[in-house]
Design a protein around this motif. Structure first.
Motif, PDB file in Angstrom:
ATOM      1  N   LEU A 329       0.827  -1.192   0.000  1.00 48.55           N
ATOM      2  CA  LEU A 329       0.000   0.000   0.000  1.00 48.55           C
ATOM      3  C   LEU A 329       0.871   1.255   0.000  1.00 48.55           C
ATOM      4  O   LEU A 329       1.795   1.374   0.789  1.00 48.55           O
ATOM      5  N   SER A 330       0.540   2.168  -0.877  1.00 46.37           N
ATOM      6  CA  SER A 330       1.254   3.433  -0.978  1.00 46.37           C
ATOM      7  C   SER A 330       0.252   4.567  -0.837  1.00 46.37           C
ATOM      8  O   SER A 330      -0.693   4.673  -1.630  1.00 46.37           O
ATOM      9  N   LEU A 331       0.449   5.434   0.167  1.00 46.27           N
ATOM     10  CA  LEU A 331      -0.452   6.551   0.431  1.00 46.27           C
ATOM     11  C   LEU A 331       0.357   7.825   0.629  1.00 46.27           C
ATOM     12  O   LEU A 331       1.582   7.781   0.794  1.00 46.27           O
ATOM     13  N   ARG A 332      -0.351   8.933   0.646  1.00 47.95           N
ATOM     14  CA  ARG A 332       0.296  10.207   0.935  1.00 47.95           C
ATOM     15  C   ARG A 332       0.800  10.197   2.373  1.00 47.95           C
ATOM     16  O   ARG A 332       0.134   9.697   3.269  1.00 47.95           O
ATOM     17  N   ASP A 333       1.963  10.757   2.586  1.00 47.96           N
ATOM     18  CA  ASP A 333       2.582  10.725   3.912  1.00 47.96           C
ATOM     19  C   ASP A 333       1.840  11.635   4.888  1.00 47.96           C
ATOM     20  O   ASP A 333       1.161  12.592   4.495  1.00 47.96           O
ATOM     21  N   ASN A 334       1.964  11.298   6.168  1.00 45.65           N
ATOM     22  CA  ASN A 334       1.418  12.105   7.273  1.00 45.65           C
ATOM     23  C   ASN A 334      -0.103  12.167   7.272  1.00 45.65           C
ATOM     24  O   ASN A 334      -0.699  13.180   7.667  1.00 45.65           O
ATOM     25  N   LEU A 335      -0.759  11.090   6.856  1.00 48.78           N
ATOM     26  CA  LEU A 335      -2.216  11.032   6.944  1.00 48.78           C
ATOM     27  C   LEU A 335      -2.634  10.676   8.366  1.00 48.78           C
ATOM     28  O   LEU A 335      -1.957   9.896   9.052  1.00 48.78           O
ATOM     29  N   ALA A 336      -3.757  11.224   8.806  1.00 52.40           N
ATOM     30  CA  ALA A 336      -4.326  10.827  10.097  1.00 52.40           C
ATOM     31  C   ALA A 336      -4.838   9.398   9.995  1.00 52.40           C
ATOM     32  O   ALA A 336      -5.117   8.889   8.911  1.00 52.40           O
ATOM     33  N   ILE A 337      -5.000   8.745  11.138  1.00 57.39           N
ATOM     34  CA  ILE A 337      -5.377   7.342  11.146  1.00 57.39           C
ATOM     35  C   ILE A 337      -6.738   7.124  10.501  1.00 57.39           C
ATOM     36  O   ILE A 337      -6.969   6.118   9.808  1.00 57.39           O
ATOM     37  N   ASP A 338      -7.685   8.065  10.686  1.00 58.38           N
ATOM     38  CA  ASP A 338      -8.996   7.932  10.048  1.00 58.38           C
ATOM     39  C   ASP A 338      -8.887   8.032   8.535  1.00 58.38           C
ATOM     40  O   ASP A 338      -9.636   7.373   7.808  1.00 58.38           O
ATOM     41  N   GLU A 339      -7.948   8.842   8.057  1.00 63.86           N
ATOM     42  CA  GLU A 339      -7.734   8.948   6.616  1.00 63.86           C
ATOM     43  C   GLU A 339      -7.065   7.689   6.071  1.00 63.86           C
ATOM     44  O   GLU A 339      -7.330   7.270   4.946  1.00 63.86           O
ATOM     45  N   ILE A 340      -6.196   7.081   6.880  1.00 66.25           N
ATOM     46  CA  ILE A 340      -5.515   5.861   6.441  1.00 66.25           C
ATOM     47  C   ILE A 340      -6.527   4.734   6.225  1.00 66.25           C
ATOM     48  O   ILE A 340      -6.469   4.017   5.212  1.00 66.25           O
ATOM     49  N   THR A 341      -7.460   4.569   7.158  1.00 66.38           N
ATOM     50  CA  THR A 341      -8.456   3.508   6.987  1.00 66.38           C
ATOM     51  C   THR A 341      -9.328   3.762   5.774  1.00 66.38           C
ATOM     52  O   THR A 341      -9.687   2.837   5.038  1.00 66.38           O
ATOM     53  N   LYS A 342      -9.670   5.038   5.539  1.00 69.64           N
ATOM     54  CA  LYS A 342     -10.507   5.374   4.384  1.00 69.64           C
ATOM     55  C   LYS A 342      -9.776   5.068   3.078  1.00 69.64           C
ATOM     56  O   LYS A 342     -10.332   4.451   2.161  1.00 69.64           O
ATOM     57  N   GLU A 343      -8.502   5.488   3.006  1.00 76.38           N
ATOM     58  CA  GLU A 343      -7.731   5.251   1.794  1.00 76.38           C
ATOM     59  C   GLU A 343      -7.402   3.771   1.619  1.00 76.38           C
ATOM     60  O   GLU A 343      -7.369   3.266   0.497  1.00 76.38           O
ATOM     61  N   ALA A 344      -7.149   3.073   2.722  1.00 71.54           N
ATOM     62  CA  ALA A 344      -6.849   1.643   2.633  1.00 71.54           C
ATOM     63  C   ALA A 344      -8.030   0.866   2.075  1.00 71.54           C
ATOM     64  O   ALA A 344      -7.870  -0.037   1.241  1.00 71.54           O
ATOM     65  N   PHE A 345      -9.244   1.217   2.518  1.00 76.13           N
ATOM     66  CA  PHE A 345     -10.417   0.528   1.982  1.00 76.13           C
ATOM     67  C   PHE A 345     -10.635   0.878   0.514  1.00 76.13           C
ATOM     68  O   PHE A 345     -11.059   0.036  -0.284  1.00 76.13           O
ATOM     69  N   SER A 346     -10.326   2.126   0.150  1.00 79.61           N
ATOM     70  CA  SER A 346     -10.476   2.536  -1.243  1.00 79.61           C
ATOM     71  C   SER A 346      -9.540   1.762  -2.157  1.00 79.61           C
ATOM     72  O   SER A 346      -9.912   1.396  -3.278  1.00 79.61           O
ATOM     73  N   VAL A 347      -8.322   1.469  -1.671  1.00 81.12           N
ATOM     74  CA  VAL A 347      -7.328   0.790  -2.504  1.00 81.12           C
ATOM     75  C   VAL A 347      -7.421  -0.731  -2.371  1.00 81.12           C
ATOM     76  O   VAL A 347      -7.395  -1.459  -3.372  1.00 81.12           O
ATOM     77  N   LEU A 348      -7.537  -1.222  -1.135  1.00 80.87           N
ATOM     78  CA  LEU A 348      -7.485  -2.663  -0.890  1.00 80.87           C
ATOM     79  C   LEU A 348      -8.850  -3.299  -0.670  1.00 80.87           C
ATOM     80  O   LEU A 348      -8.966  -4.528  -0.706  1.00 80.87           O
ATOM     81  N   GLY A 349      -9.880  -2.479  -0.423  1.00 78.02           N
ATOM     82  CA  GLY A 349     -11.195  -3.029  -0.118  1.00 78.02           C
ATOM     83  C   GLY A 349     -11.901  -3.656  -1.292  1.00 78.02           C
ATOM     84  O   GLY A 349     -12.804  -4.474  -1.113  1.00 78.02           O
ATOM     85  N   GLU A 350     -11.509  -3.276  -2.534  1.00 71.45           N
ATOM     86  CA  GLU A 350     -12.100  -3.835  -3.753  1.00 71.45           C
ATOM     87  C   GLU A 350     -13.626  -3.794  -3.723  1.00 71.45           C
ATOM     88  O   GLU A 350     -14.297  -4.734  -4.136  1.00 71.45           O
ATOM     89  N   GLU A 351     -14.144  -2.689  -3.178  1.00 73.10           N
ATOM     90  CA  GLU A 351     -15.586  -2.441  -3.108  1.00 73.10           C
ATOM     91  C   GLU A 351     -16.331  -3.583  -2.407  1.00 73.10           C
ATOM     92  O   GLU A 351     -17.455  -3.913  -2.758  1.00 73.10           O
ATOM     93  N   GLY A 352     -15.687  -4.157  -1.401  1.00 73.64           N
ATOM     94  CA  GLY A 352     -16.326  -5.188  -0.599  1.00 73.64           C
ATOM     95  C   GLY A 352     -16.011  -6.604  -1.010  1.00 73.64           C
ATOM     96  O   GLY A 352     -16.379  -7.549  -0.300  1.00 73.64           O
ATOM     97  N   ALA A 353     -15.345  -6.807  -2.120  1.00 71.14           N
ATOM     98  CA  ALA A 353     -14.977  -8.165  -2.542  1.00 71.14           C
ATOM     99  C   ALA A 353     -13.828  -8.679  -1.674  1.00 71.14           C
ATOM    100  O   ALA A 353     -12.887  -7.947  -1.372  1.00 71.14           O
ATOM    101  N   ILE A 354     -13.916  -9.937  -1.271  1.00 68.31           N
ATOM    102  CA  ILE A 354     -12.881 -10.558  -0.441  1.00 68.31           C
ATOM    103  C   ILE A 354     -11.942 -11.336  -1.347  1.00 68.31           C
ATOM    104  O   ILE A 354     -12.306 -12.387  -1.890  1.00 68.31           O
ATOM    105  N   ARG A 355     -10.736 -10.804  -1.536  1.00 70.11           N
ATOM    106  CA  ARG A 355      -9.805 -11.427  -2.474  1.00 70.11           C
ATOM    107  C   ARG A 355      -9.411 -12.838  -2.044  1.00 70.11           C
ATOM    108  O   ARG A 355      -9.152 -13.711  -2.885  1.00 70.11           O
ATOM    109  N   ALA A 356      -9.357 -13.071  -0.748  1.00 71.48           N
ATOM    110  CA  ALA A 356      -8.953 -14.401  -0.267  1.00 71.48           C
ATOM    111  C   ALA A 356      -9.914 -15.490  -0.726  1.00 71.48           C
ATOM    112  O   ALA A 356      -9.554 -16.671  -0.786  1.00 71.48           O
ATOM    113  N   ALA A 357     -11.161 -15.109  -1.047  1.00 71.64           N
ATOM    114  CA  ALA A 357     -12.155 -16.095  -1.484  1.00 71.64           C
ATOM    115  C   ALA A 357     -12.139 -16.318  -2.986  1.00 71.64           C
ATOM    116  O   ALA A 357     -12.932 -17.127  -3.499  1.00 71.64           O
ATOM    117  N   ASN A 358     -11.268 -15.615  -3.709  1.00 72.18           N
ATOM    118  CA  ASN A 358     -11.244 -15.717  -5.165  1.00 72.18           C
ATOM    119  C   ASN A 358     -10.920 -17.143  -5.602  1.00 72.18           C
ATOM    120  O   ASN A 358      -9.936 -17.743  -5.169  1.00 72.18           O
TER     121      ASN A 358
END
Length: 759
Positions: A329-358
């Motif tokens: 995961l690559s994000l803008r530096d110095n993000l607050a923790i609430d922003e990190i979770t938001k950006e992490a879900f945007s990048v890794l969340g795959e709109e709710g799809a669980i990659r492990a179940a692929n």
């Protein structure tokens, strides 16, 4: 004279004098210090008593064996002296022999030499070998000062556990890479950027042990100026000066969770698993860890905080999900923790799809395809009725509904659980709030309403520190009185469990929303409080593996379900053969009406009702009986039932799939409701996605263990039977190539014990 002088002392001095003369006992330390002796004395003892070829690891095994067993050494030392009449003295007793036997077993397993040649002559028995080792261990204990009896047999003091503080390793937190990984730098070596006096000192929690004043070093590439830390890389943006990007390293050994607090991956993994297994919040895990480990290590300056536990959860879960996606995961530096979770879900969340179940498939969520009986009455696998004849019979040749050479039959189960985060109060908007500390609109509608009164259709300016204008102050004060925690109603609301009716609760008719259909929007009088999402909808396999999830803002309606399914299964190849929903008949009707059945689902998928809800549907819904039966036993849907034999050898049927998988999943998800209810939308999305991701990993691991166990059992069974029997009469083989197996699973039997034709 002495008495006359003492009589002149003040009362305070008298008290101190008397108190000082009272008999007191010094508090004993919980641990004894590590044995202190010179290395020369230690090495001479090793050379004299053990083999000249003894390895360093074996020496350390013997040393730490002695320091780790103070209770046994106390028992051994006590039996060496006779302090009571009739006691038998034993210099090399059974206590020390048991310890020497354990040492001997460990050394032999490592193929190490322990005794010298003089002690290991040919023909010596194992008992003599153990006795020789016991003698040397006894001498070693006396050398280390671990025997607390003097030569006269007098007790010198109880032997306490040995503290390893004096020999703890010096820990340094530094980058795991030793050269720049940027292609243009050509593997340039890294320089350490901090001057000795500026090196920060941190608290490191490693294996639940707290280490203080640990240096934290940062590397820098002199060419590209990228900074390398233990848990991330920080590099400048090429096109934007002054902006930096942070790359979260999946291979990090340590993770920073506070201003000067670091933890190892064992700690962060324990945080995630603790929340997963015990439905624990960050506050609950913080209290558990501080009580279990933090307070027992008295040298710690301060216990862990809730924010540090939450940081550990976020950092660990990000790396776990990113590793599964083969990315960092690559994000803008110095993000607050609430922003990190938001950006992490945007990048890794795959709109709710669980990659492990692929591409997951196991015996519980897939079955071999069986050709339907052409003489069956209920065409459960044929095309659904058209909108012109939705409630009448629809005759069709079932044999033409699917190809003979069919892939394994798959099923997914869909259901929802009613809870979710708050969203914008503006009608038709489900965006996240601009803040969760009293605001009720998203960023767009906050700017739109500005300082206007939050009562619907009111254009006046609201009074300072309130959400209403002067005219609507009574409504605002009433709202505040009803919702503040200090009020009686607030306390009752906190103490009341969901759906619980208590004598002191106000007797008013609750507004119940039917779970199966959309509800008309209530007349909105004001925007004092933000609404919440109606439910979390999940798609999971019958084995429990979660495929995807999403949130429904208003209702779990058939149109929302169809839109969600179209998003999860966008291609014909990805769609399952059966989708089990508690209101499948309603979904089927909606699909026929909006033409999605003809355009999307007809060629691949059938909608069926789960077995629990079907009992309430079948009596008054002809379409549900004909098209959504979860387990017909008349041969119309042989892929939904499996023929077996009962204890008496009679043929019977059982359901091929677990249609209650989502109900079971919802019971588990419900344990997180109290944790997720007050969270922001970003934290809600990432926490729930992480928990569902970990749940899927655990279910897949469980299925793999089952598969390995079954393979072992089959291997043992084949070993006992005739291994040369390769005939096609095996009960699981497909000898005719038509998809049927020889057990007759397509037969029409009325003697089934678990399924009836009307189910």
């Amino acid at each position: 004279m002495l008495i006359s002088k003492l009589s002149n002392l003040s009362p305070l001095l008298w008290f101190l004098l008397v108190f000082g003369l009272l008999p007191t006992a010094a508090a004993l330390s919980e641990f004894s210090s590590f044995p202190e002796l010179t290395f020369k004395t230690f090495s001479q003892f090793i050379e004299k008593n053990f083999s000249a070829e003894i390895s360093l690891s074996t020496v350390l095994v013997v040393l730490f064996t002695m320091t780790e067993n103070p209770d046994l050494l106390s028992l051994h030392a006590r039996q060496q002296y006779s302090l009571v009449e009739g006691e038998k003295v034993s210099t090399i007793n059974s206590w020390i022999k048991c310890l020497s036997r354990a040492v001997y077993a460990r050394v032999n397993s490592n193929n190490s030499k322990l005794l010298s040649e003089s002690d290991h002559y040919n023909g010596i028995s194992e008992n003599h070998m153990i006795s020789n080792i016991a003698i040397k261990l006894d001498s070693f204990g006396q050398l280390l000062g671990l025997v607390k009896y003097n030569n006269k047999g007098h007790l010198k003091g109880s032997l306490r556990p040995i503290s390893y503080k004096a020999i703890e390793a010096v820990h340094v937190i530094c980058p795991a890479t030793y050269e720049c990984e940027t292609m243009e730098c050509q593997s340039r070596s890294l320089i350490q950027i901090s001057r000795p006096r500026d090196v920060p000192l941190a608290t490191l929690i490693k294996n639940n042990t707290i280490h203080q004043d640990v240096p934290v070093l940062t590397g820098k590439c002199p060419s590209c100026t990228t900074l390398y830390s233990a848990d991330h890389e920080r590099s400048p943006e090429i096109d934007d000066e002054g902006v930096f990007t942070r790359l979260y390293l999946n291979s990090a050994k340590y993770i920073k969770v506070g201003q000067s607090t670091w933890v190892d991956r064992m700690f962060s993994n324990a945080v995630v698993n603790g929340m997963y297994s015990f439905h624990a919040s960050a506050s609950a895990y913080m209290e558990f860890w501080n009580n279990s480990f933090g307070k027992t290590q008295q040298h710690t300056r301060s216990p862990l905080s809730r924010r540090q536990i939450w940081q550990a959860f976020v950092q660990e879960s990000i790396r776990t999900v990113a590793t599964c996606a083969n990315m960092e995961l690559s994000l803008r530096d110095n993000l607050a923790i609430d922003e990190i979770t938001k950006e992490a879900f945007s990048v890794l969340g795959e709109e709710g799809a669980i990659r492990a179940a692929n591409q997951h498939a196991c015996s519980e969520c897939t079955q071999k395809y069986i050709k339907p009986d052409t003489n069956s009455v209920a065409p459960a696998t044929s095309a659904a009725p058209t909108s012109d004849a939705m409630d009448v019979d629809h005759d069709m040749d079932v044999a033409n509904s699917m190809d003979v050479d069919h892939a394994p039959v798959k099923m997914v189960v869909v259901d929802g659980i009613c809870f979710g985060p708050q969203h914008c109060a503006h009608p038709g908007c489900a965006d996240e709030l601009i803040n969760y500390r009293g605001e009720v609109f998203c960023a767009i509608h906050t700017r739109e309403y500005g300082a206007k009164c939050r009562v619907v259709n009111c254009e006046h300016v609201k009074v300072k520190d309130t959400q209403a204008c002067q005219q609507h102050q009574p409504q605002w004060k009433k709202f505040v009185a009803q919702h503040k925690r200090q009020s009686g109603g607030g306390y009752r609301k906190i103490a009341q469990r969901p759906a619980e009716n208590l004598p002191w609760v106000a007797n008013r008719e609750p507004r119940i929303q039917p779970h199966d259909e959309e509800m008309e929007e209530p007349v909105q009088k004001n925007y004092f409080k933000a609404p919440s999402f109606y439910c979390v909808e999940t798609v999971c396999a019958p084995c429990g593996v979660i495929v995807a999830w999403t949130k429904f803002a208003k209702a779990e309606s058939p149109t929302n379900i169809l839109a969600f399914l179209e998003k999860v299964f966008p291609t014909e190849e990805s769609r399952p053969d059966y989708i089990c929903i508690d209101k499948a008949c309603r979904v089927l009707r909606s699909a026929v009406r909006n033409k999605s059945w003809d355009n999307i689902w007809e060629k691949t998928t059938r909608f069926i009702v789960d077995t629990y809800h079907y009992r309430n549907h079948k009596d008054d819904d002809e379409l549900c009986q004909k098209w959504c039966n979860p387990a017909p036993s008349d041969g119309s849907a042989p892929n939904l039932v499996i023929e077996e034999k009962d204890k008496q050898g009679r043929p019977c049927w059982r359901r091929a799939f677990n249609t209650q998988a989502c109900e079971q999943l919802n019971a588990w998800i419900g344990g997180f409701e109290s944790i997720l209810r007050p969270t922001t939308a970003g934290n809600f999305n990432w926490f729930l996605h992480s928990m569902l991701f970990y749940h899927t990993l655990h279910v897949i691991a469980k299925q793999e263990r089952k598969k390995a166990s079954a393979a072992t059992s089959d291997s043992d069974s084949d070993h006992d039977s005739d291994s040369d029997n390769d005939s096609d009469s095996d009960s699981g083989s497909d000898s005719d190539g038509d998809g049927k197996n020889s057990s007759g699973s397509g037969s029409n039997s009325d003697s089934d014990s678990g399924i009836d034709n009307d189910m």
